[in-house]
Design a protein around this motif. Structure first.
Motif, mmCIF file in Angstrom:
data_model
loop_
_atom_site.group_PDB
_atom_site.id
_atom_site.type_symbol
_atom_site.label_atom_id
_atom_site.label_comp_id
_atom_site.label_asym_id
_atom_site.label_seq_id
_atom_site.Cartn_x
_atom_site.Cartn_y
_atom_site.Cartn_z
ATOM 1 N N VAL A 115 0.851 -1.200 0.000
ATOM 2 C CA VAL A 115 0.000 0.000 0.000
ATOM 3 C C VAL A 115 0.881 1.243 0.000
ATOM 4 C CG1 VAL A 115 -1.623 1.351 1.398
ATOM 5 C CG2 VAL A 115 -2.023 -1.083 1.026
ATOM 6 N N LEU A 116 1.897 1.268 0.831
ATOM 7 C CA LEU A 116 2.800 2.422 0.877
ATOM 8 C C LEU A 116 3.622 2.540 -0.402
ATOM 9 C CD1 LEU A 116 3.936 2.237 4.592
ATOM 10 C CD2 LEU A 116 2.325 3.848 3.557
ATOM 11 N N LEU A 117 3.996 1.419 -0.999
ATOM 12 C CA LEU A 117 4.736 1.427 -2.260
ATOM 13 C C LEU A 117 3.883 2.034 -3.367
ATOM 14 C CD1 LEU A 117 7.265 0.473 -3.880
ATOM 15 C CD2 LEU A 117 6.075 -1.684 -4.227
ATOM 16 N N ALA A 127 14.678 6.137 6.000
ATOM 17 C CA ALA A 127 14.932 6.186 7.439
ATOM 18 C C ALA A 127 16.435 6.326 7.680
ATOM 19 C CB ALA A 127 14.383 4.928 8.099
ATOM 20 N N LYS A 128 16.820 6.545 8.918
ATOM 21 C CA LYS A 128 18.235 6.714 9.253
ATOM 22 C C LYS A 128 19.062 5.453 8.955
ATOM 23 C CE LYS A 128 17.699 10.204 12.808
ATOM 24 N NZ LYS A 128 17.907 10.559 14.207
ATOM 25 N N ASP A 129 18.417 4.289 9.005
ATOM 26 C CA ASP A 129 19.140 3.050 8.763
ATOM 27 C C ASP A 129 19.277 2.711 7.279
ATOM 28 O OD1 ASP A 129 16.587 2.195 8.128
ATOM 29 O OD2 ASP A 129 16.333 1.018 9.951
ATOM 30 N N GLY A 130 18.799 3.578 6.396
ATOM 31 C CA GLY A 130 18.959 3.380 4.964
ATOM 32 C C GLY A 130 17.772 2.749 4.268
ATOM 33 N N ARG A 131 16.775 2.296 5.042
ATOM 34 C CA ARG A 131 15.602 1.678 4.430
ATOM 35 C C ARG A 131 14.612 2.735 3.979
ATOM 36 N NH1 ARG A 131 12.950 -1.980 8.696
ATOM 37 N NH2 ARG A 131 13.582 -0.275 10.024
ATOM 38 N N PRO A 132 13.944 2.479 2.840
ATOM 39 C CA PRO A 132 12.849 3.376 2.460
ATOM 40 C C PRO A 132 11.730 3.277 3.494
ATOM 41 C CG PRO A 132 13.514 1.997 0.613
ATOM 42 C CD PRO A 132 14.211 1.479 1.823
ATOM 43 N N LEU A 133 10.922 4.305 3.588
ATOM 44 C CA LEU A 133 9.889 4.385 4.616
ATOM 45 C C LEU A 133 8.889 3.228 4.538
ATOM 46 C CD1 LEU A 133 8.879 6.054 6.983
ATOM 47 C CD2 LEU A 133 7.512 7.388 5.369
ATOM 48 N N HIS A 134 8.573 2.760 3.327
ATOM 49 C CA HIS A 134 7.602 1.666 3.229
ATOM 50 C C HIS A 134 8.149 0.382 3.854
ATOM 51 C CE1 HIS A 134 9.993 0.917 -0.391
ATOM 52 N NE2 HIS A 134 9.446 -0.270 -0.498
ATOM 53 N N ASP A 135 9.452 0.176 3.813
ATOM 54 C CA ASP A 135 10.058 -0.976 4.486
ATOM 55 C C ASP A 135 10.135 -0.747 5.995
ATOM 56 O OD1 ASP A 135 10.537 -2.990 2.608
ATOM 57 O OD2 ASP A 135 12.386 -2.066 1.915
ATOM 58 N N VAL A 141 13.104 -5.458 5.505
ATOM 59 C CA VAL A 141 14.289 -4.957 4.819
ATOM 60 C C VAL A 141 14.480 -5.813 3.571
ATOM 61 C CG1 VAL A 141 15.889 -6.361 6.198
ATOM 62 C CG2 VAL A 141 16.719 -4.292 5.080
ATOM 63 N N LEU A 142 14.899 -5.188 2.490
ATOM 64 C CA LEU A 142 15.146 -5.877 1.227
ATOM 65 C C LEU A 142 16.633 -6.208 1.160
ATOM 66 C CD1 LEU A 142 13.610 -6.778 -1.305
ATOM 67 C CD2 LEU A 142 14.158 -4.600 -2.332
ATOM 68 N N VAL A 143 16.951 -7.504 1.203
ATOM 69 C CA VAL A 143 18.348 -7.934 1.249
ATOM 70 C C VAL A 143 18.686 -8.802 0.038
ATOM 71 C CG1 VAL A 143 18.481 -7.846 3.767
ATOM 72 C CG2 VAL A 143 17.835 -9.981 2.648
ATOM 73 N N ARG A 144 19.983 -8.942 -0.205
ATOM 74 C CA ARG A 144 20.444 -9.824 -1.290
ATOM 75 C C ARG A 144 20.300 -11.277 -0.871
ATOM 76 N NH1 ARG A 144 26.175 -7.917 -3.189
ATOM 77 N NH2 ARG A 144 25.818 -9.664 -4.579
ATOM 78 N N ARG A 145 19.989 -12.127 -1.837
ATOM 79 C CA ARG A 145 19.860 -13.570 -1.577
ATOM 80 C C ARG A 145 21.213 -14.176 -1.366
ATOM 81 N NH1 ARG A 145 14.963 -15.982 -2.262
ATOM 82 N NH2 ARG A 145 13.416 -14.616 -3.129
#
Length: 145
Positions: A115-117, A127-135, A141-145
């Motif tokens: 919904v936020l996307l 955010a301060k940790d580097g994640r987009p607000l929707h995450d 968090v979107l990470v590499r496999r």
């Protein structure tokens, strides 16, 4: 006479002491490191292309069907993230969505995230940790496999 030397630090060679995901305990590179902007964007393009193709197949593509295409995109995001821990585009580029606290991503996280996307603006705020607000709001968090 002894020469003075600077103390060496682990990041002295790279010149970086911070990286996206460090606050979350994620590695700087390799598996489980935070997905780069390029991979995220390419995954989004693949997902939108798939939604557009499906919209075209249903005969709803075009000016009148923009919200239909967005709806198809949203449904694909929710279903694929809940089942495969990543959308079709994420899987293609080697990314996966995981909860920050670990475990199964569940169903509510993909819904909130999607919904936020679809609103678009939260994607542009980080955010301060580097994640987009929707995450950050969904606790993922979107990470590499």
């Amino acid at each position: 006479m002894a020469r003075s030397t600077l103390p060496s630090s682990p990041a002295a060679g790279s010149g970086r002491t911070e990286w996206p995901g460090k606050v979350l305990g994620l590695p700087e590179s390799g598996p489980r490191s935070m997905g780069s902007f390029g991979r995220r964007f390419l995954g989004l393009v693949i997902d939108w292309a798939l939604a557009s193709l499906l919209s075209l197949a249903f005969g709803t593509y075009g000016a009148a069907g923009n919200f239909v295409t967005l709806g198809i995109f949203a449904v694909l995001q929710i279903v694929f993230i809940a089942l495969l821990s990543g959308s079709f585009g994420h899987v293609c580029v080697g990314l996966r969505v995981v909860p920050v606290r670990g475990g199964y991503v569940g169903v509510w996280r993909p819904v909130v995230r999607t919904v936020l996307l679809c609103i678009v603006v939260p994607v542009l705020i980080h955010a301060k940790d580097g994640r987009p607000l929707h995450d950050a709001v969904a606790g993922t968090v979107l990470v590499r496999r």
